[in-house]
Design an enzyme around this catalytic site. Structure first.
Site, PDB file in Angstrom:
ATOM      1  N   ASP A  45      15.376  94.234  28.281  1.00  0.00           N
ATOM      2  CA  ASP A  45      16.631  94.982  28.414  1.00  0.00           C
ATOM      3  C   ASP A  45      16.394  96.228  29.246  1.00  0.00           C
ATOM      4  O   ASP A  45      15.730  97.169  28.813  1.00  0.00           O
ATOM      5  CB  ASP A  45      17.160  95.367  27.037  1.00  0.00           C
ATOM      6  N   ASP A 191      24.053  87.032  23.999  1.00  0.00           N
ATOM      7  CA  ASP A 191      23.135  88.169  23.852  1.00  0.00           C
ATOM      8  C   ASP A 191      23.793  89.266  23.030  1.00  0.00           C
ATOM      9  O   ASP A 191      24.831  89.796  23.412  1.00  0.00           O
ATOM     10  CB  ASP A 191      22.768  88.708  25.245  1.00  0.00           C
ATOM     11  N   GLY A 193      23.768  90.879  18.717  1.00  0.00           N
ATOM     12  CA  GLY A 193      24.406  90.614  17.433  1.00  0.00           C
ATOM     13  C   GLY A 193      23.978  89.316  16.775  1.00  0.00           C
ATOM     14  O   GLY A 193      24.590  88.875  15.797  1.00  0.00           O
ATOM     15  N   SER A 214      16.491  92.139  17.176  1.00  0.00           N
ATOM     16  CA  SER A 214      16.226  92.603  15.810  1.00  0.00           C
ATOM     17  C   SER A 214      16.161  91.464  14.791  1.00  0.00           C
ATOM     18  O   SER A 214      15.624  91.660  13.698  1.00  0.00           O
ATOM     19  CB  SER A 214      17.285  93.622  15.382  1.00  0.00           C
TER      20      SER A 214
HETATM   21  C1  DX5 Z   1      22.271  94.976  24.363  1.00  0.00           C
HETATM   22  C2  DX5 Z   1      21.087  94.193  24.786  1.00  0.00           C
HETATM   23  C3  DX5 Z   1      20.654  93.172  23.813  1.00  0.00           C
HETATM   24  C4  DX5 Z   1      20.187  93.751  22.534  1.00  0.00           C
HETATM   25  C5  DX5 Z   1      19.987  92.675  21.509  1.00  0.00           C
HETATM   26  O1  DX5 Z   1      22.111  96.297  24.389  1.00  0.00           O
HETATM   27  O2  DX5 Z   1      21.442  93.519  25.946  1.00  0.00           O
HETATM   28  O3  DX5 Z   1      19.705  92.301  24.383  1.00  0.00           O
HETATM   29  O4  DX5 Z   1      19.015  94.493  22.700  1.00  0.00           O
HETATM   30  O5  DX5 Z   1      19.593  93.229  20.341  1.00  0.00           O
HETATM   31  P1  DX5 Z   1      19.958  92.544  18.947  1.00  0.00           P
HETATM   32  O6  DX5 Z   1      19.485  91.132  19.052  1.00  0.00           O
HETATM   33  O7  DX5 Z   1      19.181  93.365  17.998  1.00  0.00           O
HETATM   34  O8  DX5 Z   1      21.439  92.655  18.791  1.00  0.00           O
HETATM   35 ZN    ZN Z   2      20.001  91.976  26.685  1.00  0.00          ZN
END
Ligand code: DX5
Ligand code: ZN
Length: 239
Positions: A45, A191, A193, A214
């Site tokens: 990211d 991607d 949530g 996460s």
């Molecule tokens: C949004 C990013 C995601 C995020 C995913 O800011 O593009 O890739 O880090 O994180 P989780 O899987 O924890 O929602």
């Molecule tokens: Zn991402």
């Protein structure tokens, strides 16, 4: 189909695991953990503090990840055109840009399509187009000739650990319909949530690539989590 896109397709359906919440003091062993489980894609990211509020990493970080995993670079940056070459030179296999982030997004995608993989001359880069939860899906339609993958964001970019916006799975199904209506075979990625509780439903909606940070790197049971989400996504876990 060969090339980098063929490599990615051969893994799908699968997961791409983000490292924002990994143990950055031991990033090498976190990546080895993913490999051991059978995860084939690492999600990076990139946030610039302008397009989205956080700042994270840039090309030196992408280059520094010495791993056989495909490097899936998600550019959450304004006007990425002039930055593409540096990420390609750093070893990116997949690059997703945001439809909201460039005035001339078509030109950005065309440029991406002209670049060769840094380690495999003759192979291209997988071209992804990402859409925030508030962006109309119709924005995709004129761009379908220039993309390999659509990434449906389940959250507004910025932080790990947010809840998925209602309607995300409906958007996944609608993207598949839009692509099918246009006769295009594109990958669909989700991607943001993703949790252990919703990953099966997301896979059931037809996601080819499920990004999760996460839900794997939760500070407790990363290996078991990775094994669970990979299997739930429909991917092949290592025995
Ligand atoms: C949004 C990013 C995601 C995020 C995913 O800011 O593009 O890739 O880090 O994180 P989780 O899987 O924890 O929602
Ligand atoms: Zn991402």
């Amino acid at each position: 189909m060969g090339g980098t896109l063929g490599r990615l397709r051969s893994l799908c359906p699968t997961v791409s695991v983000g490292t924002l919440t990994a143990d950055l003091m031991h990033l090498g062993s976190e990546l080895e953990l993913l490999e051991r489980v059978g995860v084939g894609v690492v999600h990076i990211d990139v946030m610039d503090g302008c397009f989205c509020p956080q700042m994270t990493v840039g090309p030196p970080y992408v280059m520094g990840l010495r791993t056989p995993l495909l490097k899936d670079v998600h550019l959450m940056v304004d006007e990425p055109l002039d930055k593409l070459d540096a990420y390609v030179a750093a070893g990116a296999d997949i690059i997703s840009v945001h439809v909201e982030a460039a005035v001339h997004i078509h030109r950005v995608l065309q440029r991406l399509g002209s670049l060769e993989h840094s380690e495999r001359p003759g192979e291209g880069i997988v071209r992804g187009l990402a859409l925030n939860p508030g962006t109309p899906l119709e924005w995709l339609v004129p761009l379908l000739d220039e993309i390999d993958m659509v990434s449906i964001l389940g959250i507004d970019p910025g932080w790990s650990g947010q809840s998925m916006a209602p309607g995300t799975l409906t958007r996944v199904k609608r993207v598949k319909d839009l692509a099918a209506a246009a006769g295009k075979d594109i990958l669909v990625c989700v991607d943001g949530g993703v949790t252990r509780a919703n990953v099966v439903e997301i896979a059931g909606a037809g996601a080819d690539l499920i990004v999760t940070g996460s839900a794997v790197f939760d500070g407790r049971a990363a290996e078991a989590n990775a094994r669970y989400v990979l299997a739930a996504a429909g991917g092949r876990t290592a025995s």
